[in-house]
Design a protein around this motif. Structure first.
Motif, PDB file in Angstrom:
ATOM      1  N   GLY A  62       0.830  -1.194   0.000  1.00  0.00           N
ATOM      2  CA  GLY A  62       0.000   0.000   0.000  1.00  0.00           C
ATOM      3  C   GLY A  62       0.862   1.240   0.000  1.00  0.00           C
ATOM      4  N   ARG A  63       0.216   2.357  -0.234  1.00  0.00           N
ATOM      5  CA  ARG A  63       0.943   3.625  -0.296  1.00  0.00           C
ATOM      6  C   ARG A  63       1.652   3.938   1.025  1.00  0.00           C
ATOM      7  NH1 ARG A  63      -0.931   8.149   1.546  1.00  0.00           N
ATOM      8  NH2 ARG A  63      -3.075   7.359   1.538  1.00  0.00           N
ATOM      9  N   ALA A  64       0.948   3.757   2.120  1.00  0.00           N
ATOM     10  CA  ALA A  64       1.499   3.990   3.460  1.00  0.00           C
ATOM     11  C   ALA A  64       0.771   3.071   4.430  1.00  0.00           C
ATOM     12  CB  ALA A  64       1.343   5.450   3.875  1.00  0.00           C
ATOM     13  N   ARG A  65       1.389   2.769   5.557  1.00  0.00           N
ATOM     14  CA  ARG A  65       0.762   1.869   6.523  1.00  0.00           C
ATOM     15  C   ARG A  65      -0.596   2.403   6.978  1.00  0.00           C
ATOM     16  NH1 ARG A  65       2.988  -2.306   9.350  1.00  0.00           N
ATOM     17  NH2 ARG A  65       5.036  -1.716   8.543  1.00  0.00           N
ATOM     18  N   THR A  66      -0.699   3.727   7.095  1.00  0.00           N
ATOM     19  CA  THR A  66      -1.948   4.313   7.567  1.00  0.00           C
ATOM     20  C   THR A  66      -3.075   4.208   6.548  1.00  0.00           C
ATOM     21  OG1 THR A  66      -1.147   6.469   6.805  1.00  0.00           O
ATOM     22  CG2 THR A  66      -0.825   5.929   9.138  1.00  0.00           C
ATOM     23  N   SER A  67      -2.718   3.910   5.280  1.00  0.00           N
ATOM     24  CA  SER A  67      -3.743   3.800   4.247  1.00  0.00           C
ATOM     25  C   SER A  67      -4.146   2.360   3.976  1.00  0.00           C
ATOM     26  CB  SER A  67      -3.235   4.427   2.941  1.00  0.00           C
ATOM     27  OG  SER A  67      -2.198   3.648   2.374  1.00  0.00           O
ATOM     28  N   MET A  68      -3.548   1.405   4.688  1.00  0.00           N
ATOM     29  CA  MET A  68      -3.770  -0.019   4.420  1.00  0.00           C
ATOM     30  C   MET A  68      -4.820  -0.571   5.377  1.00  0.00           C
ATOM     31  SD  MET A  68       0.243  -0.982   3.741  1.00  0.00           S
ATOM     32  CE  MET A  68      -0.067  -2.669   3.209  1.00  0.00           C
ATOM     33  N   ALA A  69      -5.998  -0.837   4.836  1.00  0.00           N
ATOM     34  CA  ALA A  69      -7.141  -1.240   5.661  1.00  0.00           C
ATOM     35  C   ALA A  69      -7.047  -2.691   6.117  1.00  0.00           C
ATOM     36  CB  ALA A  69      -8.434  -1.025   4.880  1.00  0.00           C
ATOM     37  N   PHE A  70      -7.707  -2.978   7.233  1.00  0.00           N
ATOM     38  CA  PHE A  70      -7.903  -4.333   7.771  1.00  0.00           C
ATOM     39  C   PHE A  70      -6.593  -5.007   8.214  1.00  0.00           C
ATOM     40  CE2 PHE A  70     -11.190  -3.684   4.409  1.00  0.00           C
ATOM     41  CZ  PHE A  70     -12.261  -3.489   5.253  1.00  0.00           C
ATOM     42  N   ARG A  71      -5.558  -4.214   8.454  1.00  0.00           N
ATOM     43  CA  ARG A  71      -4.295  -4.805   8.914  1.00  0.00           C
ATOM     44  C   ARG A  71      -4.474  -5.527  10.242  1.00  0.00           C
ATOM     45  NH1 ARG A  71      -0.944  -1.393  10.575  1.00  0.00           N
ATOM     46  NH2 ARG A  71      -2.209   0.502  10.310  1.00  0.00           N
ATOM     47  N   GLY A  72      -5.331  -4.979  11.103  1.00  0.00           N
ATOM     48  CA  GLY A  72      -5.531  -5.593  12.410  1.00  0.00           C
ATOM     49  C   GLY A  72      -6.070  -7.008  12.329  1.00  0.00           C
ATOM     50  N   GLU A  73      -6.860  -7.311  11.292  1.00  0.00           N
ATOM     51  CA  GLU A  73      -7.415  -8.651  11.125  1.00  0.00           C
ATOM     52  C   GLU A  73      -6.369  -9.661  10.666  1.00  0.00           C
ATOM     53  OE1 GLU A  73     -10.934  -8.689   8.739  1.00  0.00           O
ATOM     54  OE2 GLU A  73     -11.652  -6.786   9.579  1.00  0.00           O
ATOM     55  N   LEU A  74      -5.256  -9.153  10.119  1.00  0.00           N
ATOM     56  CA  LEU A  74      -4.244 -10.035   9.560  1.00  0.00           C
ATOM     57  C   LEU A  74      -3.121 -10.365  10.526  1.00  0.00           C
ATOM     58  CD1 LEU A  74      -4.011  -8.226   6.105  1.00  0.00           C
ATOM     59  CD2 LEU A  74      -5.086 -10.447   6.542  1.00  0.00           C
ATOM     60  N   VAL A  75      -3.049  -9.623  11.631  1.00  0.00           N
ATOM     61  CA  VAL A  75      -1.944  -9.800  12.578  1.00  0.00           C
ATOM     62  C   VAL A  75      -1.888 -11.220  13.124  1.00  0.00           C
ATOM     63  CG1 VAL A  75      -1.069  -9.100  14.845  1.00  0.00           C
ATOM     64  CG2 VAL A  75      -1.862  -7.368  13.227  1.00  0.00           C
ATOM     65  N   ARG A  76      -3.040 -11.824  13.361  1.00  0.00           N
ATOM     66  CA  ARG A  76      -3.069 -13.154  13.982  1.00  0.00           C
ATOM     67  C   ARG A  76      -2.469 -14.237  13.104  1.00  0.00           C
ATOM     68  NH1 ARG A  76      -7.631 -16.252  12.445  1.00  0.00           N
ATOM     69  NH2 ARG A  76      -9.071 -15.141  11.048  1.00  0.00           N
ATOM     70  N   HIS A  77      -2.279 -13.934  11.824  1.00  0.00           N
ATOM     71  CA  HIS A  77      -1.698 -14.936  10.923  1.00  0.00           C
ATOM     72  C   HIS A  77      -0.174 -14.926  10.923  1.00  0.00           C
ATOM     73  CE1 HIS A  77      -5.624 -15.968   9.428  1.00  0.00           C
ATOM     74  NE2 HIS A  77      -5.869 -14.726   9.051  1.00  0.00           N
ATOM     75  N   GLY A  78       0.411 -14.010  11.676  1.00  0.00           N
ATOM     76  CA  GLY A  78       1.856 -14.013  11.876  1.00  0.00           C
ATOM     77  C   GLY A  78       2.661 -13.881  10.591  1.00  0.00           C
ATOM     78  N   GLU A  79       3.656 -14.757  10.429  1.00  0.00           N
ATOM     79  CA  GLU A  79       4.604 -14.640   9.325  1.00  0.00           C
ATOM     80  C   GLU A  79       4.010 -15.017   7.972  1.00  0.00           C
ATOM     81  OE1 GLU A  79       8.040 -16.902  10.305  1.00  0.00           O
ATOM     82  OE2 GLU A  79       8.691 -15.514  11.889  1.00  0.00           O
ATOM     83  N   LYS A  80       2.791 -15.515   7.957  1.00  0.00           N
ATOM     84  CA  LYS A  80       2.152 -15.788   6.661  1.00  0.00           C
ATOM     85  C   LYS A  80       1.845 -14.492   5.910  1.00  0.00           C
ATOM     86  CE  LYS A  80      -0.199 -20.126   7.887  1.00  0.00           C
ATOM     87  NZ  LYS A  80      -1.507 -20.808   7.960  1.00  0.00           N
ATOM     88  N   VAL A  81       1.777 -13.378   6.643  1.00  0.00           N
ATOM     89  CA  VAL A  81       1.412 -12.093   6.059  1.00  0.00           C
ATOM     90  C   VAL A  81       2.621 -11.162   6.068  1.00  0.00           C
ATOM     91  CG1 VAL A  81      -0.049 -10.049   6.293  1.00  0.00           C
ATOM     92  CG2 VAL A  81      -0.987 -12.324   6.786  1.00  0.00           C
TER      93      VAL A  81
END
Length: 312
Positions: free
Chosen positions: A137-156
């Motif tokens: 994404g352009r910037a971390r602040t512009s990347m939606a739904f990151r919080g939902e992906l944290v639980r997947h760890g190194e897969k993301v």
């Protein structure tokens, strides 16, 4: 169908999610990962947005919408005008980006392209498949739904461009992987880069969804051709400067349509005879060669083919 906005959330800079349920409280239609719906706006525009909730939840749907910097009025209206409690008209789910079974997946998302990928990840997890996600994404602040992906760890792997540059697609996709499907959704330059990184992969390994039409190169100026509407019993002349869809509508031939750009799939029509020049962004090369369907909002008769026969 009429749906009520139960909740609206700010998911990132310029991105909102709408949580919707039927206005009459009824059960929602079934859908599968990769599906999208038409949203008919009060200003008369119709836009397509990917479903990014749990397909098993028949009470609520979630849409993620990016306010495009150069908007044609759709995303701007959704982000600025639609709020909790509003009633919106939503179409039935359609899926041109279906998740096929595979033991392994590589998901690549750019910006708001993460929306159809979210339910795919959940489905891959449920099936016990191996998977990884590269999310840029352009910037971390512009990347939606990151919080939902944290639980997947190194897969993301999250790659904000302002901090880490462009996605390392060559490193990710430079070597073909057996029994692996690649699903990519995002801006056109990213999708082109994904395809360019995969020349050695087996045909059919890459599946993409575009939010904007792909630039199509043609052999020369458009010419006139005829369309025989087999179901209606009429034959139409399609001039160089008009689409099959526009001519059919003028002749009161019943057609379903939405985007008029070859991206949503609403106007797909069986091709009974003739050879089409496909200008949509949906069909694979194998499907184009099959010559058994056409998207009448953009595609035309192939060079040297004077007539198409369509199931219209």
């Amino acid at each position: 169908m009429q749906m009520i906005v139960h909740e609206r959330r700010d998911e990132a800079e310029g991105v909102v999610s709408l949580h919707l349920g039927r206005a009459d409280g009824g059960e929602l239609p079934a859908w599968a990962p990769g599906a999208h719906v038409d949203v008919t706006l009060a200003n008369g525009l119709v836009r397509q947005y990917s479903l990014c909730s749990d397909p098993g939840d028949r009470a609520r749907w979630r849409l993620g919408v990016l306010r495009e910097p150069v908007s044609r009025g759709g995303s701007e209206y959704v982000v600025d005008k639609i709020h909790g409690g509003d009633i919106v008209e939503i179409g039935e789910p359609r899926n041109n980006f279906a998740l096929d079974p595979s033991p392994r997946y590589v998901f690549v998302a750019g910006g708001i392209g993460i929306t159809p990928i979210l339910p795919m990840i959940a489905a891959a997890e449920a099936a016990g498949a191996e998977w990884t996600l590269l999310y840029g994404g352009r910037a971390r602040t512009s990347m939606a739904f990151r919080g939902e992906l944290v639980r997947h760890g190194e897969k993301v792997t999250v790659v904000p461009q302002d901090q880490a540059g462009l996605l390392d697609l060559a490193g990710l996709l430079g070597t073909p992987r057996p029994d692996t499907l690649v699903y990519a959704c995002g801006p056109e330059p990213m999708l082109d880069a994904v395809a360019d990184a995969m020349p050695a992969w087996p045909v059919g390994s890459l599946r993409v969804e575009r939010f904007t039409p792909k630039t199509v190169e043609t052999d020369g100026p458009d010419t006139s051709f005829e369309v025989e509407c087999a179901a209606s019993g009429v034959t139409l002349e399609v001039p160089p400067d008009r689409s099959i869809l526009a001519v059919a509508r003028d002749a009161d031939v019943r057609v379903d349509f939405s985007c008029e750009e070859g991206t949503c799939g609403t106007c797909e029509t069986p091709l009974l005879a003739g050879r089409a020049e496909h200008r949509d962004t949906l069909l694979t090369e194998e499907e184009r060669e099959a010559q058994d369907t056409v998207f009448i909002c953009v595609s035309r008769a192939a060079r040297g083919c004077p007539r198409l026969t369509l199931d219209l």
